[in-house]
Write an enzyme that holds these catalytic residues in place. Structure first.
Site, PDB file in Angstrom:
ATOM      1  N   ASP A 101      27.700  33.337 -27.390  1.00  0.00           N
ATOM      2  CA  ASP A 101      26.442  33.632 -26.271  1.00  0.00           C
ATOM      3  C   ASP A 101      25.148  33.291 -26.818  1.00  0.00           C
ATOM      4  OD1 ASP A 101      26.711  35.876 -27.960  1.00  0.00           O
ATOM      5  OD2 ASP A 101      25.097  36.619 -26.508  1.00  0.00           O
ATOM      6  N   ASP A 150      25.115  35.040 -32.250  1.00  0.00           N
ATOM      7  CA  ASP A 150      26.290  35.763 -32.812  1.00  0.00           C
ATOM      8  C   ASP A 150      27.291  34.832 -32.830  1.00  0.00           C
ATOM      9  OD1 ASP A 150      26.690  36.223 -30.498  1.00  0.00           O
ATOM     10  OD2 ASP A 150      25.833  38.473 -30.360  1.00  0.00           O
ATOM     11  N   TYR A 192      25.501  43.607 -23.011  1.00  0.00           N
ATOM     12  CA  TYR A 192      25.473  43.127 -21.784  1.00  0.00           C
ATOM     13  C   TYR A 192      25.577  44.358 -20.693  1.00  0.00           C
ATOM     14  CZ  TYR A 192      24.512  38.654 -23.983  1.00  0.00           C
ATOM     15  OH  TYR A 192      23.945  37.579 -24.620  1.00  0.00           O
ATOM     16  N   GLU A 223      15.851  34.483 -31.149  1.00  0.00           N
ATOM     17  CA  GLU A 223      17.193  34.172 -30.895  1.00  0.00           C
ATOM     18  C   GLU A 223      17.343  33.345 -29.644  1.00  0.00           C
ATOM     19  OE1 GLU A 223      21.567  36.714 -30.995  1.00  0.00           O
ATOM     20  OE2 GLU A 223      19.711  37.633 -30.514  1.00  0.00           O
TER      21      GLU A 223
END
Length: 593
Positions: A70, A73, A222, A467
């Site tokens: 995603d 990571d 999430y 990120e």
């Protein structure tokens, strides 16, 4: 679904801004190749990545190899991955004509299919869907490139006893939207996607519940704050667009009030909150004359859609926050996701209004459709460098972009350059803490972006700002296609499948029996339905167990025969093959000039 494009005779709208939107489009799609998990194909362009996650699902007795990581990571989270695919598909549906003009539609379709191939695997039974591979806690404890990861690859699922209507609904939406993209170039694959989408919608609607109550590990990363009502409507909207089945239109009409579609005035659109997206699609149906008996209900959806647009423009009764330099701002952690998703909705709604010959109705008064597109462009220009820091928040675009991205794979030397194993904690000591540029350029990645005051710190440990994420890029793909290609000249209210530039038709021309087996001669016609010359094409042909004539083999693909260099607008080429059953033929990529 056949395309229903209607020419308006409009001249292409070319922006006079100083940015190369076409280059940014190319880079924004390339980012997805860096996020790939699984066995990388021979066509992989991001060469510093290698195969990874090859045993995903094995511990659970299923094949879950593939899909996307995603963000920075190595976990595969189902909800944001599915939303990414939905938005990539929507981008291709609305602006595929512009993408094909830039030679990028094939790459966008490849990116979509990499995701949907995985989603098909994850949907192992009609009422079973795997929604996560890996564990965020153990994964974040380590800093390893995907090729080396030693963290848990346990998979987690939803089923009738542990439901997840939000996850199942979003995955249904992704597959339905993608089925539209592939409806012309790969109809058998489109039908497969549609079957999964319909099963998942039924599962989501019948067995209701939040997915993070079933997959508890997802809550920290999430969480489904908005619940599942928005995803049920979102899935129904996409299934109606994909099937034209009145059941789904009725679902939107009959459940708009109870599920919040006509009630919620939103100021965000994201992987969690889909209401503004649903309201935009339903408004399109209304303006396109498809509301039928539900016109009065759909008008309430449209009111909420316009409330969202007005809030972004700062002309509503409740407006979104903006930085001093004018960037939409919602939160400190990865704010850019809200910028790209909102800007995409503004762009498509601007085109819908233009096609309908209408203005936007805001609390401050009537707003011309062009103003929505201009504001969306201003957000893109900010991302690409028109900001107080003169920083491009797309890695690799411009001269001043983030160098220390919070991303495991890009921050650690490529396994192809140095195959020495990077340990779980050793990666933090050796690579994470380095105050130098990433060894691998994460081209096209949209990072989290600046704070509420336009400030940004390019530091690897500043994960809130440095990120990237797939769902930052997905809506931007369509927006950049729109800005680079201008107005397609089509009535945007009637767009169905923009992948129909290239059509494929197969038929049996003769059959015979030999030693008890039936063999067929298949004639396959590839037609250039665009108004441009087709100068390059790569066809993927699978399940072919016999000879083929009329194409040239090129690696894993097939291209023009040696005697043909291009295919003019409206022209066709034919190739034939002999087989016991029909092969799967699809378009991998092509270029229109």
């Amino acid at each position: 679904m056949a395309p229903l494009f209607v020419l308006l005779g409009l001249l292409p709208l070319v922006f006079a801004g100083g940015h190369d939107y076409g280059k940014a489009l190319t880079q924004s799609i390339l980012f997805f190749e860096a996020q790939r998990s699984g066995n990388l194909p021979s066509t992989q362009r991001v060469q510093w990545r290698g195969n990874s996650g090859l045993n995903d699902g094995k511990a659970n007795g299923v094949d879950l190899v593939g899909g996307y990581y995603d963000a920075g990571d190595n976990v595969k989270f189902g909800l944001p991955m599915a939303f990414t695919i939905t938005m990539m598909s929507w981008s291709a549906i609305e602006y595929g004509t512009q993408m094909s003009g830039s030679g990028e539609l094939g790459h966008a379709m490849d990116a979509i299919k990499w995701g949907t191939d995985y989603l098909i695997k994850a949907h192992t039974e009609p009422n079973v869907l795997y929604g996560e591979v890996g564990d965020g806690t153990s994964d974040h404890y380590c800093w390893q490139r995907p090729e080396d990861m030693t963290t848990s690859r346990q998979a987690y699922k939803i089923d009738t006893n542990n439901p997840g209507s939000d996850l199942a609904g979003e995955t249904a939406a992704a597959m339905a939207a993608a089925s539209i993209v592939f409806s012309q170039s790969n109809p058998s694959y489109a039908n497969e996607l549609l079957t999964h989408a319909q099963q998942l919608f039924e599962f989501a609607d019948k067995y209701r519940g939040k997915y993070d109550s079933s997959i508890n590990l997802a809550q920290k990363y999430y969480p489904s704050v908005s619940g599942y009502s928005d995803e049920l409507l979102w899935a129904a909207a996409w299934l109606y667009k994909a099937t034209n089945n009145q059941y789904y239109l009725s679902y939107l009409g009959n459940n708009g009030d109870s599920l919040g579609g006509t009630g919620w005035s939103m100021t965000e659109f994201s992987w969690d909150v889909k209401y503004a997206g649903v309201q935009t699609i339903v408004a399109k149906l209304l303006m396109g004359g498809k509301a039928g008996q539900y016109a009065s209900v759909f008008e309430k959806y449209q009111e909420k859609a316009e409330s969202f647009m007005c809030s972004c423009l700062g002309k509503g009764s409740q407006n979104v926050q903006k930085t001093p330099a004018g960037l939409i701002y919602r939160q400190s952690w990865n704010n850019m996701q809200f910028v790209t998703s909102a800007s995409f909705l503004l762009a498509v709604y601007s085109d819908y209004l233009t096609s309908a010959g209408k203005n936007l109705n805001c609390a401050s008064g009537s707003v011309p459709a062009s103003e929505l597109l201009s504001f969306a462009q201003s957000q893109v220009d900010y991302i690409l460098g028109d900001n107080p820091r003169a920083t491009s928040y797309m890695v690799g675009y411009g001269n001043n972009y983030p160098q220390q991205v919070h991303h495991r794979a890009s921050s650690i030397v490529s396994i192809k350059v140095d195959s020495s194993f990077v340990t779980c904690r050793g990666g933090y000591a050796t690579w994470y803490s380095k105050k130098s540029s990433d060894p691998n350029l994460l081209t096209g990645a949209i990072v989290g972006g600046p704070d509420a005051y336009d400030n940004f710190a390019d530091e690897r440990d500043n994960y809130e700002q440095t990120e990237p994420a797939t769902y930052n890029n997905a809506p931007l793909v369509g927006l950049l296609a729109r800005l680079s290609g201008g107005n397609s000249g089509f009535n945007q209210l009637l767009t169905g499948s923009s992948s129909a530039s290239i059509a494929i038709e197969q038929k049996i021309t003769t059959s015979w029996n030999y030693k008890g087996n039936t063999y067929n001669r298949y004639s396959t016609i590839v037609t250039n339905n665009s108004d441009k010359s087709l100068t390059d094409i790569n066809l993927s042909i699978s399940n072919l167990y016999g000879p083929l004539w009329g194409l040239t083999k090129s690696g894993d693909s097939y291209t023009f025969p040696s005697w043909l260099n291009s295919l003019a607008a409206g022209k066709s080429l034919e190739f034939v093959y002999i087989a016991a059953s029909q092969a799967d033929v699809s378009v991998s990529s092509y270029t229109l000039v």
